[in-house]
Design a protein around this motif. Structure first.
Motif, short mmCIF file in Angstrom:
data_model
loop_
_atom_site.label_atom_id
_atom_site.label_comp_id
_atom_site.label_asym_id
_atom_site.label_seq_id
_atom_site.Cartn_x
_atom_site.Cartn_y
_atom_site.Cartn_z
N SER A 166 33.04 43.45 12.30
CA SER A 166 33.77 43.54 13.62
C SER A 166 35.06 42.62 13.74
CB SER A 166 32.82 42.82 14.59
OG SER A 166 33.25 42.64 16.11
N ILE A 167 36.14 43.20 14.29
CA ILE A 167 37.37 42.54 14.33
C ILE A 167 37.85 42.66 15.93
CG2 ILE A 167 39.60 42.33 13.61
CD1 ILE A 167 39.03 43.70 10.98
N ASP A 168 37.72 41.66 16.53
CA ASP A 168 38.12 41.57 17.99
C ASP A 168 37.47 42.59 18.71
OD1 ASP A 168 40.14 39.73 17.46
OD2 ASP A 168 41.62 40.89 17.21
N GLY A 169 36.20 42.78 18.39
CA GLY A 169 35.27 43.69 19.12
C GLY A 169 35.18 45.10 18.80
N SER A 170 36.16 45.46 17.71
CA SER A 170 36.23 46.76 17.13
C SER A 170 35.18 46.69 15.97
CB SER A 170 37.53 47.25 16.79
OG SER A 170 38.33 47.55 18.10
N ILE A 178 42.78 48.00 7.30
CA ILE A 178 43.31 47.55 8.57
C ILE A 178 44.99 46.93 8.29
CG2 ILE A 178 41.04 46.88 9.43
CD1 ILE A 178 41.77 43.90 8.47
N THR A 179 45.61 46.70 9.21
CA THR A 179 47.08 46.25 9.45
C THR A 179 46.79 44.88 9.88
OG1 THR A 179 48.17 48.55 9.74
CG2 THR A 179 49.31 46.55 10.26
N VAL A 180 47.42 43.89 9.19
CA VAL A 180 47.43 42.35 9.59
C VAL A 180 48.69 41.92 10.23
CG1 VAL A 180 47.02 40.15 8.66
CG2 VAL A 180 45.78 42.07 7.65
N THR A 181 48.55 41.83 11.42
CA THR A 181 49.70 41.20 12.43
C THR A 181 49.53 39.83 12.76
OG1 THR A 181 48.87 42.41 14.27
CG2 THR A 181 50.09 43.59 12.80
N SER A 182 48.43 39.11 12.56
CA SER A 182 48.27 37.94 12.70
C SER A 182 46.88 37.28 12.15
CB SER A 182 47.68 37.89 14.32
OG SER A 182 46.44 38.24 14.57
N ASP A 183 46.71 36.09 12.12
CA ASP A 183 45.45 35.68 11.34
C ASP A 183 44.11 36.27 11.97
OD1 ASP A 183 46.59 33.55 9.90
OD2 ASP A 183 46.50 32.02 11.48
N THR A 184 43.29 36.75 11.04
CA THR A 184 42.31 37.93 11.24
C THR A 184 41.00 37.14 10.93
OG1 THR A 184 43.79 39.69 11.02
CG2 THR A 184 41.46 40.22 11.03
N PHE A 185 40.08 37.27 11.91
CA PHE A 185 38.50 36.87 11.52
C PHE A 185 37.72 38.23 11.76
CE2 PHE A 185 40.94 33.32 13.48
CZ PHE A 185 40.55 32.39 12.80
N VAL A 186 37.07 38.38 10.38
CA VAL A 186 36.30 39.34 10.05
C VAL A 186 34.90 38.88 10.37
CG1 VAL A 186 35.94 41.39 8.81
CG2 VAL A 186 38.10 40.37 8.77
N LYS A 187 34.17 39.58 11.07
CA LYS A 187 32.73 39.12 11.39
C LYS A 187 31.79 40.15 10.93
CE LYS A 187 31.04 38.90 15.69
NZ LYS A 187 30.90 38.41 17.15
N ALA A 188 30.54 39.67 10.35
CA ALA A 188 29.48 40.89 9.98
C ALA A 188 28.69 41.00 11.18
CB ALA A 188 28.72 40.11 8.76
N VAL A 189 28.43 42.19 11.05
CA VAL A 189 27.56 42.82 12.24
C VAL A 189 25.98 43.06 11.41
CG1 VAL A 189 26.99 44.41 13.88
CG2 VAL A 189 29.51 43.56 13.74
N TRP A 190 24.74 42.60 12.03
CA TRP A 190 23.55 42.88 11.22
C TRP A 190 22.77 43.77 12.31
CZ3 TRP A 190 24.28 41.20 6.68
CH2 TRP A 190 24.97 40.09 6.40
N THR A 191 22.00 44.68 11.63
CA THR A 191 20.86 45.30 12.57
C THR A 191 19.57 45.05 11.99
OG1 THR A 191 21.34 47.38 11.14
CG2 THR A 191 22.81 47.23 13.00
N GLU A 192 18.81 45.51 12.79
CA GLU A 192 17.38 45.36 12.52
C GLU A 192 16.95 46.18 11.22
OE1 GLU A 192 12.84 45.33 14.28
OE2 GLU A 192 14.60 45.86 15.30
N LYS A 193 16.24 45.75 10.21
CA LYS A 193 16.17 46.34 9.08
C LYS A 193 14.97 47.54 9.11
CE LYS A 193 15.70 45.48 4.03
NZ LYS A 193 15.15 44.43 3.12
N GLU A 194 15.13 48.70 8.89
CA GLU A 194 14.25 49.75 8.93
C GLU A 194 13.09 49.70 8.02
OE1 GLU A 194 16.56 53.25 8.38
OE2 GLU A 194 17.96 53.13 9.92
#
Length: 225
Positions: A166-170, A178-194
């Motif tokens: 997830s980057i800025d909600g996307s 991705i195109t980097v135009t500023s400091d970028t924070f990349v967040k891991a998104v987890w889902t419940e394990k099947e």
């Protein structure tokens, strides 16, 4: 009454100044940097920490050398430098552009290595585990350039599995650019394990057991008739 007017004027002035302060902080988040690779030479430049360029040679020269930095509107000569394989060069601040780093034997003027370095604004790409554990090494990327999102190496929270970045909600998948135009924070998104369900061999075993039980029951019934 006069005191109240002064307070009101101060509040209005703060409202006008604060947005400009925020813009300045954002602009300061990037820094100039660049790297280049030539035959037998690698150069990494950063404007952070006193504008240092690290020059790494494939082999250690036998004589003292001079580093010459050339560009269209600027040239610098740093030396003599004691012969060594890794050389940290302090430069005057560079601007955006392409620079040629030349390593020259001090006594003879012979060029032993050179490469071009494209200097531009660089931003950081930082990874956030979002409840997971472990660490992922971030990157510095030239402003406006592309960056490929790597595989997630964080350990997921208990009962979860990696879903996307997830980057800025996307949301983005591993391998996307991705195109980097500023400091970028990349967040891991987890889902419940099947739930993985029963292994196939266990299912086959249960089916086989049921067939055997049915055959046994049929055999007993026939004997009683």
């Amino acid at each position: 009454m006069e005191y109240g007017r002064h307070i009101g004027f101060a509040l209005v002035l703060m409202c006008l100044i604060i947005p400009f302060i925020a813009i300045d902080e954002d602009a300061a988040s990037a820094h100039l940097g660049g790297e280049g690779h030539g035959e037998g030479i690698d150069v990494v430049y950063s404007s952070v920490n006193d504008n240092i360029a690290t020059v790494t040679l494939a082999t250690r020269p036998t004589l003292d050398v001079t580093i010459i930095v050339l560009s269209d509107d600027d040239d610098q000569s740093i030396g003599p430098i004691e012969a060594q394989q890794v050389i940290h060069v302090f430069l005057r601040p560079l601007s955006e552009g392409t620079y040629t780093f030349m390593v020259v034997i001090e006594s003879t003027g012979a060029i032993i290595a050179q490469c071009d370095v494209e200097v531009g604004y660089r931003y950081s790409v930082t990874f956030y585990s979002n409840g997971g554990s472990g660490q992922m090494t971030g990157s510095e990327v030239m402003a406006g350039s592309s960056f490929r999102l790597p595989s997630c190496t964080f350990t997921p929270p208990s009962g979860s599995q990696f879903s996307s970045w997830s980057i800025d909600g996307s949301l983005y998948q591993t391998g996307e650019m991705i195109t980097v135009t500023s400091d970028t924070f990349v967040k891991a998104v987890w889902t419940e394990k099947e739930s993985e369900g029963l292994p196939m061999m266990v299912i086959i075993g249960i089916v086989a057991l049921l067939i055997v039980l049915i055959l046994v029951v049929l055999f007993i019934v026939r004997r009683h008739h």
